[in-house]
Design a protein around this motif. Structure first.
Motif, mmCIF file in Angstrom:
data_model
loop_
_atom_site.group_PDB
_atom_site.id
_atom_site.type_symbol
_atom_site.label_atom_id
_atom_site.label_comp_id
_atom_site.label_asym_id
_atom_site.label_seq_id
_atom_site.Cartn_x
_atom_site.Cartn_y
_atom_site.Cartn_z
ATOM 1 N N GLU A 5 0.995 -1.155 -0.234
ATOM 2 C CA GLU A 5 0.136 0.060 0.037
ATOM 3 C C GLU A 5 0.819 1.217 0.087
ATOM 4 N N LEU A 6 2.121 1.276 0.833
ATOM 5 C CA LEU A 6 2.965 2.422 0.785
ATOM 6 C C LEU A 6 3.630 2.722 -0.501
ATOM 7 N N LEU A 7 4.033 1.494 -1.188
ATOM 8 C CA LEU A 7 4.444 1.564 -2.384
ATOM 9 C C LEU A 7 3.455 1.942 -3.544
ATOM 10 N N ALA A 8 2.280 1.568 -3.360
ATOM 11 C CA ALA A 8 1.316 2.085 -4.223
ATOM 12 C C ALA A 8 1.121 3.690 -4.412
ATOM 13 N N GLN A 9 1.062 4.090 -3.103
ATOM 14 C CA GLN A 9 1.072 5.442 -2.891
ATOM 15 C C GLN A 9 1.988 6.150 -3.490
ATOM 16 N N GLU A 10 3.534 5.772 -3.239
ATOM 17 C CA GLU A 10 4.557 6.345 -3.708
ATOM 18 C C GLU A 10 4.673 6.323 -5.234
ATOM 19 N N LEU A 11 4.243 5.299 -5.708
ATOM 20 C CA LEU A 11 4.147 5.152 -7.228
ATOM 21 C C LEU A 11 3.028 5.481 -8.140
ATOM 22 N N GLY A 12 1.813 5.881 -7.394
ATOM 23 C CA GLY A 12 0.699 6.267 -8.096
ATOM 24 C C GLY A 12 -0.064 5.073 -8.695
ATOM 25 N N ALA A 13 -0.009 3.880 -8.065
ATOM 26 C CA ALA A 13 -0.501 2.732 -8.753
ATOM 27 C C ALA A 13 -1.336 1.782 -7.746
#
Length: 70
Positions: A5-13
């Protein structure tokens, strides 16, 4: 929040797509294999896939073995 979830926020994915790529990489697939599995990563571009493999500080947590919840 999970790391995906954190990575998704960072990547906009999408978190689902991010988790799919994490799973592919965790299974020993290379960036190049992950890149061609569009049904799993949606529309993530090469830059986002590379960040998941090695790039961002959060990704560094993932790559150092910090799986799961943050």
């Amino acid at each position: 929040q999970t790391i995906a979830e954190l990575l998704a926020q960072e990547l906009g994915a999408s978190p689902v797509h991010v988790q799919n790529v994490i799973d592919l990489l965790d299974q020993g697939n290379t960036f190049f294999i992950a890149r061609y599995r569009k049904e799993l990563h949606g529309s993530m571009d090469d830059t986002a896939l590379r960040k998941l493999e090695t790039g961002s500080p959060i990704c560094g947590i993932w790559n150092s073995g910090g799986r799961g919840e943050v």
